[in-house]
Design an enzyme around this catalytic site. Structure first.
Site, PDB file in Angstrom:
ATOM      1  N   LYS A 122      74.741   3.994   1.521  1.00  0.00           N
ATOM      2  CA  LYS A 122      74.322   5.243   2.166  1.00  0.00           C
ATOM      3  C   LYS A 122      73.729   4.894   3.509  1.00  0.00           C
ATOM      4  CE  LYS A 122      74.260   9.666   1.188  1.00  0.00           C
ATOM      5  NZ  LYS A 122      75.220  10.402   0.332  1.00  0.00           N
TER       6      LYS A 122
HETATM    7  P1  NAD Z   1      75.009  20.536   4.563  1.00  0.00           P
HETATM    8  O1  NAD Z   1      74.230  19.998   5.678  1.00  0.00           O
HETATM    9  O2  NAD Z   1      76.418  20.959   4.802  1.00  0.00           O
HETATM   10  O3  NAD Z   1      74.249  21.791   3.910  1.00  0.00           O
HETATM   11  C1  NAD Z   1      72.919  21.739   3.487  1.00  0.00           C
HETATM   12  C2  NAD Z   1      72.502  23.162   3.125  1.00  0.00           C
HETATM   13  O4  NAD Z   1      71.228  23.121   2.496  1.00  0.00           O
HETATM   14  C3  NAD Z   1      72.363  24.109   4.327  1.00  0.00           C
HETATM   15  O5  NAD Z   1      72.856  25.390   3.950  1.00  0.00           O
HETATM   16  C4  NAD Z   1      70.850  24.171   4.539  1.00  0.00           C
HETATM   17  O6  NAD Z   1      70.428  25.379   5.171  1.00  0.00           O
HETATM   18  C5  NAD Z   1      70.387  24.111   3.098  1.00  0.00           C
HETATM   19  N1  NAD Z   1      69.009  23.697   2.924  1.00  0.00           N
HETATM   20  C6  NAD Z   1      68.349  22.660   3.477  1.00  0.00           C
HETATM   21  N2  NAD Z   1      67.084  22.653   3.027  1.00  0.00           N
HETATM   22  C7  NAD Z   1      66.975  23.681   2.155  1.00  0.00           C
HETATM   23  C8  NAD Z   1      65.926  24.197   1.345  1.00  0.00           C
HETATM   24  N3  NAD Z   1      64.720  23.623   1.344  1.00  0.00           N
HETATM   25  N4  NAD Z   1      66.165  25.287   0.563  1.00  0.00           N
HETATM   26  C9  NAD Z   1      67.393  25.879   0.556  1.00  0.00           C
HETATM   27  N5  NAD Z   1      68.419  25.423   1.293  1.00  0.00           N
HETATM   28  C10 NAD Z   1      68.201  24.353   2.079  1.00  0.00           C
HETATM   29  O7  NAD Z   1      74.948  19.423   3.420  1.00  0.00           O
HETATM   30  P2  NAD Z   1      75.972  19.167   2.228  1.00  0.00           P
HETATM   31  O8  NAD Z   1      76.984  18.191   2.690  1.00  0.00           O
HETATM   32  O9  NAD Z   1      76.387  20.468   1.643  1.00  0.00           O
HETATM   33  O10 NAD Z   1      75.042  18.379   1.203  1.00  0.00           O
HETATM   34  C11 NAD Z   1      74.148  19.065   0.314  1.00  0.00           C
HETATM   35  C12 NAD Z   1      73.732  18.112  -0.791  1.00  0.00           C
HETATM   36  O11 NAD Z   1      74.911  17.671  -1.496  1.00  0.00           O
HETATM   37  C13 NAD Z   1      73.020  16.837  -0.351  1.00  0.00           C
HETATM   38  O12 NAD Z   1      72.088  16.486  -1.360  1.00  0.00           O
HETATM   39  C14 NAD Z   1      74.127  15.812  -0.302  1.00  0.00           C
HETATM   40  O13 NAD Z   1      73.643  14.496  -0.448  1.00  0.00           O
HETATM   41  C15 NAD Z   1      74.945  16.246  -1.503  1.00  0.00           C
HETATM   42  N6  NAD Z   1      76.336  15.801  -1.481  1.00  0.00           N
HETATM   43  C16 NAD Z   1      77.173  16.124  -0.457  1.00  0.00           C
HETATM   44  C17 NAD Z   1      78.506  15.707  -0.494  1.00  0.00           C
HETATM   45  C18 NAD Z   1      79.494  16.081   0.582  1.00  0.00           C
HETATM   46  O14 NAD Z   1      80.688  15.773   0.409  1.00  0.00           O
HETATM   47  N7  NAD Z   1      79.103  16.761   1.642  1.00  0.00           N
HETATM   48  C19 NAD Z   1      78.971  14.930  -1.579  1.00  0.00           C
HETATM   49  C20 NAD Z   1      78.086  14.638  -2.624  1.00  0.00           C
HETATM   50  C21 NAD Z   1      76.774  15.081  -2.566  1.00  0.00           C
END
Ligand code: NAD
Length: 430
Positions: A122
């Site tokens: 990561k």
């Molecule tokens: P992103 O940046 O696209 O979206 C994050 C979202 O969370 C946004 O809508 C933001 O406004 C919201 N957010 C942030 N803080 C918040 C809070 N306190 N309360 C409510 N909403 C809040 O990120 P993503 O890629 O969707 O990733 C989200 C999670 O999923 C992370 O934990 C990431 O590690 C995990 N993840 C992502 C992927 C991927 O392919 N993108 C894969 C596996 C896991």
């Protein structure tokens, strides 16, 4: 840094279950329990508990005002016994070293669970990019790539998007790496399709989450159209999970982001919410739902709660307020071990992150395969392969959980830890 992170990485790292564990200790708590069940030797446990390599870099960026700002960036490589290191890059204030270690370790277990030939890593920069222009974001990305470029590569370590990084960031990432090393599309996944990205990668994490949810719902003899869903986070994972849940027949009644939560007990028009967010850049002022305080999403009277934003949101202080009977972990480690144990006692089914959000890395693997072979798959092929891998992974986890009378998380970790420990032992890394 959490005090527990300052301890030496070798020696006794047995982890006590407490209310206030660091993210890295939380992952190692689950690892250690699985390793004990699986009979992993003490020396191999030490190897698998600690990251193999950690790189910390300064990332200077000149803002459009002319001012120079310097941020800290990291790349943590946890384990590569099963294949090249693999894991996302996050641009967010939460991207400190302890969180990076936790997420890198989770990647090792996730890639093993879905049986893709990668290890875990990561990276990220501790920065709030919400006020950054596109120009500033590009410079930040390019500087970070130059500084970590010596330890990444198509057969060594393959980054991907995570919070606040997207396909455009991956395009700059690829371009900067290729300026140094020449043509190497497989160095990063989650790229735009014209640069070698895969059809289906953008929605893959949300799609995988809903594939797994549909399997679990079927096992519980529930019907999707009788099942209400609330989703925290409306970014990549949350918004695609919402749209695909509706297509699968679920009733999505709430979605939230950093600003607030949209709630409609009769079901949200999720496509209209996504269009509104794309048009206005916010969830606010959407007709067809009431807006409630952001964190109320966790306590809504729904059947399924999908935390898909940040880690540690369901914890000792609020787990009692959770009414959902199923928690599908779209985000990484959204439930702390303490809350996880209490929820299990209450009979709440938690579908763990290393299974629920593994769709992203699975399609990243398909993207990497396509890049290595210089051959493109169709979106239908990608989606079918994704479904098949995740259904297999879910069924394997459900079977171990039944045989061992344990939680889905314990079962998932047992499967993953056994695979990594076996590869590690075969290599003689003891
Ligand atoms: P992103 O940046 O696209 O979206 C994050 C979202 O969370 C946004 O809508 C933001 O406004 C919201 N957010 C942030 N803080 C918040 C809070 N306190 N309360 C409510 N909403 C809040 O990120 P993503 O890629 O969707 O990733 C989200 C999670 O999923 C992370 O934990 C990431 O590690 C995990 N993840 C992502 C992927 C991927 O392919 N993108 C894969 C596996 C896991």
């Amino acid at each position: 840094m959490h005090p527990a992170e300052r301890r030496p990485v070798t020696g006794d790292r047995s982890v006590e279950l407490t209310k206030d564990m660091s993210p890295f200790d939380a992952v190692n708590y689950f690892f250690t329990r699985a390793a004990a069940i699986s009979g992993v030797s003490a020396s191999n446990q030490t190897v698998l508990r600690t990251p193999q390599r950690e790189l910390r870099v300064e990332v200077p960026v000149r803002r459009d005002t002319g001012e120079l700002e310097v941020y800290l960036g990291y790349r943590v490589q946890h384990d590569n016994a099963r294949g090249p290191f693999k894991g996302g890059v996050r641009f967010h204030p939460s991207a400190e070293i302890g969180e990076m270690r936790a997420l890198a370790s989770l990647m090792t277990w996730k890639t093993a669970l879905v049986d893709v030939p990668f290890g875990g890593a990561k990276g990220g920069i501790e920065v709030d990019v919400s006020g950054f222009s596109s120009n500033e974001l590009e410079h930040l990305t390019r500087t970070y790539v130059r500084r970590i470029s010596t330890i990444i590569g198509p057969t060594t370590d393959i980054p991907a998007p995570d919070m606040y990084t997207d396909a455009q960031v991956m395009a700059w990432f690829l371009d900067e790496y290729e300026q140094i090393n020449g043509y190497a599309p497989a160095v990063v996944t989650g790229k735009p399709i014209p640069l070698g990205g895969s059809p289906g990668r953008n929605e893959a994490t949300g799609r995988g989450a809903i594939v797994v949810l549909a399997e679990a719902i079927r096992d519980l003899h529930l019907a999707p159209d009788q099942t209400t869903v609330a989703i925290q986070g409306f970014g990549n994972v949350g918004s695609w999970a919402a749209r695909l849940a509706v297509l699968e027949g679920f009733q999505v009644v709430a979605v939230s982001n950093r600003e607030g939560c949209l709630y409609n007990g009769d079901g949200l028009d999720v496509e209209a919410v996504a269009a509104h967010r794309a048009r206005c850049g916010t969830l606010e002022n959407f007709d067809g739902a009431e807006i409630i305080p952001r964190d109320d999403v966790l306590a809504l009277p729904v059947d399924v709660l999908i935390p898909a934003a940040i880690g540690g949101v369901i914890h000792a202080g609020n787990y009692e307020e959770v009414e959902a009977q199923i928690i599908l972990e779209g985000a990484n480690h959204p439930v702390t071990p303490w809350a996880d144990a209490r929820l299990a006692e209450r009979g709440v089914l938690v579908i763990p992150d290393i299974l629920a959000n593994a769709g992203g890395v699975t399609v990243s693997y398909f993207e990497w395969v396509q890049n290595m072979q210089h051959f493109r798959w169709t979106e239908a092929q990608v989606n079918e392969q994704l479904r098949s891998r995740l259904v297999d992974a879910y069924q394997a986890v459900a079977k171990v959980a039944e045989v061992r009378s344990c939680t889905l998380r314990e079962a998932a970790f047992v499967i993953a830890v056994e695979r990594v420990a076996e590869a590690s032992a075969l290599r003689g890394m003891l």
